[in-house]
Design a protein around this motif. Structure first.
Motif, PDB file in Angstrom:
ATOM      1  N   ASN A 131       0.808  -1.221   0.000  1.00  0.00           N
ATOM      2  CA  ASN A 131       0.000   0.000   0.000  1.00  0.00           C
ATOM      3  C   ASN A 131       0.839   1.268   0.000  1.00  0.00           C
ATOM      4  N   GLU A 132       1.873   1.297   0.834  1.00  0.00           N
ATOM      5  CA  GLU A 132       2.663   2.514   0.990  1.00  0.00           C
ATOM      6  C   GLU A 132       3.480   2.861  -0.253  1.00  0.00           C
ATOM      7  N   ASN A 133       3.563   1.931  -1.178  1.00  0.00           N
ATOM      8  CA  ASN A 133       4.302   2.176  -2.415  1.00  0.00           C
ATOM      9  C   ASN A 133       3.390   2.511  -3.592  1.00  0.00           C
ATOM     10  N   VAL A 134       2.113   2.695  -3.305  1.00  0.00           N
ATOM     11  CA  VAL A 134       1.126   2.965  -4.359  1.00  0.00           C
ATOM     12  C   VAL A 134       0.489   4.332  -4.123  1.00  0.00           C
ATOM     13  N   THR A 135       0.488   5.166  -5.161  1.00  0.00           N
ATOM     14  CA  THR A 135      -0.196   6.458  -5.096  1.00  0.00           C
ATOM     15  C   THR A 135      -1.535   6.353  -5.807  1.00  0.00           C
ATOM     16  N   VAL A 136      -2.583   6.636  -5.073  1.00  0.00           N
ATOM     17  CA  VAL A 136      -3.943   6.596  -5.621  1.00  0.00           C
ATOM     18  C   VAL A 136      -4.411   8.020  -5.860  1.00  0.00           C
ATOM     19  N   GLY A 137      -4.812   8.308  -7.094  1.00  0.00           N
ATOM     20  CA  GLY A 137      -5.339   9.624  -7.436  1.00  0.00           C
ATOM     21  C   GLY A 137      -6.849   9.582  -7.545  1.00  0.00           C
ATOM     22  N   VAL A 138      -7.525  10.409  -6.771  1.00  0.00           N
ATOM     23  CA  VAL A 138      -8.987  10.457  -6.785  1.00  0.00           C
ATOM     24  C   VAL A 138      -9.425  11.705  -7.546  1.00  0.00           C
ATOM     25  N   ASN A 158      -0.666   6.195  -0.434  1.00  0.00           N
ATOM     26  CA  ASN A 158      -0.410   7.602  -0.715  1.00  0.00           C
ATOM     27  C   ASN A 158      -1.582   8.106  -1.559  1.00  0.00           C
ATOM     28  N   VAL A 159      -2.272   9.099  -1.095  1.00  0.00           N
ATOM     29  CA  VAL A 159      -3.493   9.532  -1.780  1.00  0.00           C
ATOM     30  C   VAL A 159      -3.382  11.000  -2.167  1.00  0.00           C
ATOM     31  N   ILE A 160      -3.719  11.287  -3.424  1.00  0.00           N
ATOM     32  CA  ILE A 160      -3.812  12.659  -3.907  1.00  0.00           C
ATOM     33  C   ILE A 160      -5.181  12.843  -4.538  1.00  0.00           C
ATOM     34  N   GLY A 161      -5.618  14.079  -4.631  1.00  0.00           N
ATOM     35  CA  GLY A 161      -6.923  14.352  -5.215  1.00  0.00           C
ATOM     36  C   GLY A 161      -6.838  15.427  -6.272  1.00  0.00           C
ATOM     37  N   TRP A 162      -7.880  15.485  -7.092  1.00  0.00           N
ATOM     38  CA  TRP A 162      -7.977  16.563  -8.082  1.00  0.00           C
ATOM     39  C   TRP A 162      -9.413  17.059  -8.116  1.00  0.00           C
ATOM     40  N   ALA A 163      -9.550  18.378  -8.129  1.00  0.00           N
ATOM     41  CA  ALA A 163     -10.867  19.004  -8.160  1.00  0.00           C
ATOM     42  C   ALA A 163     -10.797  20.289  -8.965  1.00  0.00           C
ATOM     43  N   ARG A 164     -11.952  20.802  -9.326  1.00  0.00           N
ATOM     44  CA  ARG A 164     -11.997  22.063 -10.064  1.00  0.00           C
ATOM     45  C   ARG A 164     -11.568  23.233  -9.178  1.00  0.00           C
ATOM     46  N   ILE A 169      -8.412  18.276   2.623  1.00  0.00           N
ATOM     47  CA  ILE A 169      -8.698  16.931   3.126  1.00  0.00           C
ATOM     48  C   ILE A 169      -7.478  16.468   3.900  1.00  0.00           C
ATOM     49  N   GLU A 170      -7.684  16.092   5.140  1.00  0.00           N
ATOM     50  CA  GLU A 170      -6.574  15.708   5.998  1.00  0.00           C
ATOM     51  C   GLU A 170      -5.762  14.565   5.399  1.00  0.00           C
ATOM     52  N   GLY A 171      -4.458  14.776   5.266  1.00  0.00           N
ATOM     53  CA  GLY A 171      -3.576  13.735   4.775  1.00  0.00           C
ATOM     54  C   GLY A 171      -3.596  13.530   3.273  1.00  0.00           C
ATOM     55  N   VAL A 172      -4.322  14.385   2.555  1.00  0.00           N
ATOM     56  CA  VAL A 172      -4.456  14.230   1.100  1.00  0.00           C
ATOM     57  C   VAL A 172      -4.096  15.545   0.419  1.00  0.00           C
ATOM     58  N   GLN A 173      -3.124  15.512  -0.482  1.00  0.00           N
ATOM     59  CA  GLN A 173      -2.803  16.699  -1.271  1.00  0.00           C
ATOM     60  C   GLN A 173      -3.776  16.803  -2.422  1.00  0.00           C
ATOM     61  N   VAL A 174      -4.463  17.924  -2.522  1.00  0.00           N
ATOM     62  CA  VAL A 174      -5.463  18.113  -3.574  1.00  0.00           C
ATOM     63  C   VAL A 174      -4.945  19.115  -4.601  1.00  0.00           C
ATOM     64  N   TYR A 175      -4.901  18.684  -5.853  1.00  0.00           N
ATOM     65  CA  TYR A 175      -4.532  19.545  -6.967  1.00  0.00           C
ATOM     66  C   TYR A 175      -5.815  20.162  -7.518  1.00  0.00           C
ATOM     67  N   ALA A 176      -5.796  21.468  -7.766  1.00  0.00           N
ATOM     68  CA  ALA A 176      -7.007  22.163  -8.187  1.00  0.00           C
ATOM     69  C   ALA A 176      -6.841  22.783  -9.572  1.00  0.00           C
ATOM     70  N   GLY A 177      -7.861  22.620 -10.387  1.00  0.00           N
ATOM     71  CA  GLY A 177      -7.916  23.291 -11.676  1.00  0.00           C
ATOM     72  C   GLY A 177      -7.188  22.565 -12.795  1.00  0.00           C
TER      73      GLY A 177
END
Length: 309
Positions: A131-138, A158-164, A169-177
């Motif tokens: 798990n710790e070696n996998v990055t999941v993008g939501v 490792n969790v990252i997110g993307w939104a407009r 979100i705690e513990g999650v880096q969110v990329y915007a736009g």
């Protein structure tokens, strides 16, 4: 004031039962058996026939039976006076988070691969990912996406997110736009689509998007079938850029028996069961908005017609 239930092609008995149990005195009608069009001020709907709401001159609110509203907004003849709302239900949210976690774990531990080997009676151990070696993008971190991201993060991914727009979100880096989409995709070993379906997000899971993912990336779509360009997915799996996909939603449902997805060894198919609204749980929110409408109070979970969610 009366509530009309409009759900094309599905049994609405559980909704009727839940509403009756919670509010026995409620004036309730079920489309197309209408006793009075003038009395209808609130509609509870899923996949309604286009133009069906035009016959209710006093309709003030249309509530989706779930989190999605694209099935309502695609009707070009919606009453201008009606506010659109959706359901954000704790059970619905938890079910989606658990399902996406299950799909990611299935991928990293190769369980679908071993099912095919079991059927062929082949003993073929394979290396697996931790798990710790996998990055999941939501993609899409609204109510459902944010909870899915949190659940994955709690399980060591490792969790990252993307939104407009920016999200916290705690513990999650969110990329915007749009400017940050490529950076988000470049890190996503597993890509989960939980975007709302709008004119901007339709067909977003296409060859161009897939090419920006790391080689060997895995795709999960639990949002809407119209997000995915089917042929692009198959091509990118067959040429080795993607390792496979888990799909729960499709452009045509049920998925036609002759569709390529059924027999593709790297594509896992489920019949739109990731997260199903439980009427017994969700009906309280429906009635809360019904009561607010009667009291002329602000409604819960209003949908922006401009944004499409």
């Amino acid at each position: 004031m009366s509530i009309i239930i409009v759900n094309q092609g599905k049994d609405v008995t559980p909704w009727v039962k839940a509403l009756r149990e919670r509010r026995p005195e409620l004036s309730l009608q079920v489309y197309p058996e209408i006793t009075s069009t003038e009395d209808v001020e609130f509609a509870l709907a899923w996949n309604h026939p286009p133009g069906a709401f035009k016959q209710f001159p006093n309709l003030k609110c249309i509530s989706s039976m779930g989190a999605g509203v694209d099935h309502i907004l695609r009707d070009p003849e919606l009453p201008e006076a009606a506010t659109i709302v959706r359901i954000t239900d704790a059970d619905l949210t938890k079910d989606m988070a658990n399902f996406t976690l299950a799909l990611v774990l299935n991928h990293v531990r190769g369980l679908s691969f071993y099912k095919t080997k079991e059927q062929a009676k082949e003993w073929k151990p394979q290396p697996y990912l931790r798990n710790e070696n996998v990055t999941v993008g939501v993609m899409g971190v609204g109510v459902l996406g944010a909870e899915a991201a949190l659940q994955l993060s709690k399980n060591g991914f490792n969790v990252i997110g993307w939104a407009r727009t920016p999200k916290n979100i705690e513990g999650v880096q969110v990329y915007a736009g749009d400017d940050n989409l490529d950076a988000f995709l470049a890190q996503s070993d597993v890509l989960i689509c939980l975007l709302p379906l709008t004119s901007e997000t339709a067909d977003i899971l296409n060859k161009e998007t897939f090419n920006k993912l790391p080689k060997g990336a895995f795709v999960i779509n639990v949002a809407r079938g119209q997000h995915l360009v089917d042929n692009d997915l198959v091509e990118m799996i067959d040429n080795g850029h993607l390792s496979g996909a888990s799909l729960d939603v499709f452009r045509e449902e049920p998925l036609p028996k002759d569709h390529v997805f059924w027999n593709h060894p790297a594509i896992h198919v489920t019949p739109h069961i990731a997260s199903v609204t439980n009427p017994a749980s969700a009906v309280a929110q429906v009635l809360e908005n019904y009561d607010r409408l009667q009291r002329n109070e602000p409604l819960l979970n209003i949908v922006s017609l401009e944004k499409g969610y």
